[in-house]
Scaffold this active site. Structure first.
Site, mmCIF file in Angstrom:
data_model
loop_
_atom_site.group_PDB
_atom_site.id
_atom_site.type_symbol
_atom_site.label_atom_id
_atom_site.label_comp_id
_atom_site.label_asym_id
_atom_site.label_seq_id
_atom_site.Cartn_x
_atom_site.Cartn_y
_atom_site.Cartn_z
ATOM 1 N N ARG A 20 0.831 -1.214 0.000
ATOM 2 C CA ARG A 20 0.000 0.000 0.000
ATOM 3 C C ARG A 20 0.861 1.258 0.000
ATOM 4 N NH1 ARG A 20 -3.211 -0.610 5.176
ATOM 5 N NH2 ARG A 20 -1.273 -1.639 5.696
ATOM 6 N N ASN A 38 -6.056 -2.881 2.282
ATOM 7 C CA ASN A 38 -6.063 -4.334 2.367
ATOM 8 C C ASN A 38 -7.500 -4.827 2.466
ATOM 9 O OD1 ASN A 38 -3.278 -4.443 2.387
ATOM 10 N ND2 ASN A 38 -3.110 -4.688 4.589
#
Length: 93
Positions: A20, A38
């Site tokens: 990320r 996520n």
């Protein structure tokens, strides 16, 4: 230029490897807004908004494997209509 948005689901070893954060850095360098987060199934969802060619560059980066520590197996993308505009590219939890 017309602003467009895409949503992508990235599958493989993409959680717990800085995916990320690397995606955020790449998106910000391209001038995109949106987020990465996520998902419970172990994948990462990426929403990116901006110029179409910049989104294509981010999508190519995702498909190429993202950060070195990740192992991307597949990436699914589709056009996206977000409920709101994003000011920056963030990380969601």
């Amino acid at each position: 230029m017309t602003k467009v948005c895409t949503i992508a689901w990235v599958h493989g070893t993409v959680q717990g490897v800085g995916f990320r954060y690397s995606t955020q850095r790449e998106a910000l360098q391209l001038g995109l807004t949106g987020y990465a987060r996520n998902l419970d199934d172990g994948s990462v969802e990426v929403v990116a908004c901006g110029e179409a060619d910049k989104i294509e560059q981010l999508t190519a980066w995702l498909k190429a494997g993202g950060p070195r520590s990740a192992r991307v197996e597949k990436v699914f993308t589709e056009p996206h209509q977000p409920e709101r505009e994003y000011d920056t590219f963030g990380i969601r939890y």
